[in-house]
Design an enzyme around this catalytic site. Structure first.
Site, PDB file in Angstrom:
ATOM      1  N   ARG A  50       2.230   2.487   9.456  1.00 18.83           N
ATOM      2  CA  ARG A  50       1.422   3.156  10.482  1.00 18.83           C
ATOM      3  C   ARG A  50       2.277   3.686  11.633  1.00 18.83           C
ATOM      4  O   ARG A  50       1.771   4.445  12.463  1.00 18.83           O
ATOM      5  CB  ARG A  50       0.342   2.216  11.013  1.00 18.83           C
ATOM      6  CG  ARG A  50      -0.741   1.930   9.971  1.00 18.83           C
ATOM      7  CD  ARG A  50      -1.946   1.205  10.565  1.00 18.83           C
ATOM      8  NE  ARG A  50      -3.072   1.225   9.649  1.00 18.83           N
ATOM      9  CZ  ARG A  50      -3.398   0.231   8.809  1.00 18.83           C
ATOM     10  NH1 ARG A  50      -2.662  -0.865   8.778  1.00 18.83           N
ATOM     11  NH2 ARG A  50      -4.444   0.335   8.015  1.00 18.83           N
TER      12      ARG A  50
ATOM     13  N   GLN B 290     -10.310  -2.892   1.939  1.00 15.28           N
ATOM     14  CA  GLN B 290      -9.819  -3.574   3.141  1.00 15.28           C
ATOM     15  C   GLN B 290      -9.838  -2.681   4.379  1.00 15.28           C
ATOM     16  O   GLN B 290      -9.397  -3.078   5.450  1.00 15.28           O
ATOM     17  CB  GLN B 290      -8.430  -4.166   2.913  1.00 15.28           C
ATOM     18  CG  GLN B 290      -7.287  -3.171   2.807  1.00 15.28           C
ATOM     19  CD  GLN B 290      -5.987  -3.843   2.393  1.00 15.28           C
ATOM     20  OE1 GLN B 290      -5.824  -4.306   1.280  1.00 15.28           O
ATOM     21  NE2 GLN B 290      -5.046  -3.919   3.322  1.00 15.28           N
TER      22      GLN B 290
ATOM     23  N   GLN C  43      -2.453 -12.675   7.304  1.00 13.82           N
ATOM     24  CA  GLN C  43      -2.715 -12.331   5.896  1.00 13.82           C
ATOM     25  C   GLN C  43      -2.050 -13.346   4.959  1.00 13.82           C
ATOM     26  O   GLN C  43      -2.684 -13.836   4.019  1.00 13.82           O
ATOM     27  CB  GLN C  43      -2.184 -10.925   5.621  1.00 13.82           C
ATOM     28  CG  GLN C  43      -2.140 -10.558   4.162  1.00 13.82           C
ATOM     29  CD  GLN C  43      -1.802  -9.093   3.961  1.00 13.82           C
ATOM     30  OE1 GLN C  43      -2.662  -8.233   4.111  1.00 13.82           O
ATOM     31  NE2 GLN C  43      -0.553  -8.798   3.633  1.00 13.82           N
TER      32      GLN C  43
ATOM     33  N   ASP D 170       2.530  -9.586   8.696  1.00 11.57           N
ATOM     34  CA  ASP D 170       1.085  -9.834   8.603  1.00 11.57           C
ATOM     35  C   ASP D 170       0.884 -11.334   8.413  1.00 11.57           C
ATOM     36  O   ASP D 170       0.460 -11.797   7.345  1.00 11.57           O
ATOM     37  CB  ASP D 170       0.517  -9.051   7.421  1.00 11.57           C
ATOM     38  CG  ASP D 170       0.763  -7.556   7.563  1.00 11.57           C
ATOM     39  OD1 ASP D 170      -0.082  -6.883   8.155  1.00 11.57           O
ATOM     40  OD2 ASP D 170       1.827  -7.085   7.113  1.00 11.57           O
TER      41      ASP D 170
ATOM     42  N   MET E 261       0.840  -1.202   0.000  1.00 13.47           N
ATOM     43  CA  MET E 261       0.000   0.000   0.000  1.00 13.47           C
ATOM     44  C   MET E 261       0.877   1.255   0.000  1.00 13.47           C
ATOM     45  O   MET E 261       0.404   2.352   0.309  1.00 13.47           O
ATOM     46  CB  MET E 261      -0.937  -0.013   1.202  1.00 13.47           C
ATOM     47  CG  MET E 261      -1.905  -1.205   1.145  1.00 13.47           C
ATOM     48  SD  MET E 261      -3.439  -0.937   2.014  1.00 13.47           S
ATOM     49  CE  MET E 261      -2.860  -0.665   3.675  1.00 13.47           C
ATOM     50  N   GLY E 262       2.163   1.099  -0.313  1.00 11.58           N
ATOM     51  CA  GLY E 262       3.044   2.262  -0.416  1.00 11.58           C
ATOM     52  C   GLY E 262       3.541   2.749   0.926  1.00 11.58           C
ATOM     53  O   GLY E 262       3.467   2.028   1.922  1.00 11.58           O
TER      54      GLY E 262
ATOM     55  N   HIS F 230       9.197  -3.362   3.365  1.00 16.82           N
ATOM     56  CA  HIS F 230       8.788  -3.539   1.963  1.00 16.82           C
ATOM     57  C   HIS F 230      10.004  -3.799   1.075  1.00 16.82           C
ATOM     58  O   HIS F 230       9.965  -4.641   0.175  1.00 16.82           O
ATOM     59  CB  HIS F 230       8.090  -2.275   1.441  1.00 16.82           C
ATOM     60  CG  HIS F 230       6.836  -1.895   2.172  1.00 16.82           C
ATOM     61  ND1 HIS F 230       6.743  -0.771   2.952  1.00 16.82           N
ATOM     62  CD2 HIS F 230       5.612  -2.488   2.227  1.00 16.82           C
ATOM     63  CE1 HIS F 230       5.519  -0.664   3.446  1.00 16.82           C
ATOM     64  NE2 HIS F 230       4.806  -1.702   3.029  1.00 16.82           N
TER      65      HIS F 230
END
Ligand code: AMP
Length: 279
Positions: free
Chosen positions: A187, A61, A153, A150, A30-31, A37
């Site tokens: 976040r 989501q 996920q 995650d 999501m950048g 990442h």
């Protein structure tokens, strides 16, 4: 490095690479890219000829009162990082290009997604499995890399790929952390420096849980109780602490040493954070 926003153009690019016999890796994000990442991009680089990084803040989501609007968006800075890590393509579509106005089809995993984050974020995983399927259909990757940060996920993605006979290999990437132990997350930007220091207690609590297991304790309630105790300060609101199967992320009733995982989610001040550790 190319930046592509149109799904049609992305499909054409992938088709042309496949025609040349090239293997394609996809790193869905999501950048607001950080070293977590970037480690996924490096793994993708080692496993394919062409590395595609998707950057898409996926509306489906996010719940109605979640942080979709304030989620950080910084395509220019992200592009520089992708270039440094030798990605070949950034696929950055707009929500309108991914979801047609009258789109009415979703992909839903119905077992694993009932637990852990699925309880407090009811439609979250439906949004994830749907967008990952769409991205797979557009990019047609041979491999896709997901972070164990995650863990639930990636368990759900693996289950979806298995159940729907999707032709893509899923690679799990280890969690990248600050030196303080705090797991990197887009976040983390929401937190002040003081909160980020305080949030290191999440990792410390997980390590305390692991140490308890290392001393021979196998009682799941005792392990969970210790982690909850260690993570709690004035800013912590525990959402869950669970011991689950490390591969499927499903709840377990007996510890399987080396194959179990403590998963945690908390509100730390105004920020929702997750982390986990294999025990
Ligand atoms: P996100 O942009 O948060 O959707 O994450 C995109 C991918 O990066 C997911 O597969 C995440 O699991 C992975 N990721 C996020 N943070 C980390 C981290 N600290 N270490 C490893 N992978 C991560």
């Amino acid at each position: 490095m190319k930046i592509i926003s149109s799904p049609k153009e992305m499909k054409e690019f992938s088709a042309s690479m496949k025609a040349e016999g090239k293997k394609i890796a996809l790193v869905p994000t999501m950048g607001a890219l950080h070293n977590g990442h970037l480690s996924l991009i490096d793994i993708a680089r080692q496993n394919a000829d062409i590395v595609v990084v998707s950057i898409f803040v996926n509306p489906t989501q996010f719940g109605p009162n979640e942080d979709y609007d304030k989620y950080p968006r910084q395509l220019q800075a992200d592009a520089e990082k992708c270039e440094e890590h030798n990605a070949d393509v950034i696929f950055a579509p707009t929500p309108d290009e991914i979801y047609l106005k009258d789109a009415s089809t979703f992909v839903n995993e119905e077992q694993i997604s009932q637990h852990l984050c699925g309880k407090s974020r009811p439609k979250h995983f439906r949004g994830v499995t749907t967008v990952v399927t769409i991205l797979f259909n557009i990019v047609k990757p041979d491999v896709a890399v997901f972070g164990e940060k995650d863990a639930q996920q990636v368990s759900i993605i693996e289950r979806m790929v298995r159940d729907l006979f999707m032709d893509v290999q899923i690679i799990r990437a280890p969690i990248i952390r600050e030196e303080s132990g705090l797991a990197l997350s887009s976040r983390n930007k929401y937190m002040t420096k003081m909160e980020q220091d305080g949030a290191t207690r999440i990792r410390k609590a997980l390590l305390a849980g692991k140490e308890l297991v290392d001393t021979g304790v196998t009682n799941l309630d005792r392990i969970k109780a210790l982690v909850i105790h260690k993570v709690t300060d004035a800013k912590t609101r525990v959402i869950y602490v669970e011991v689950v199967d490390a591969k499927t992320s499903l709840p377990i009733s007996e510890l399987n040493i080396g194959k179990s995982r403590i998963s945690i989610a908390v509100w730390y001040g105004e920020t929702r954070l997750i982390d986990n550790i294999i025990i």
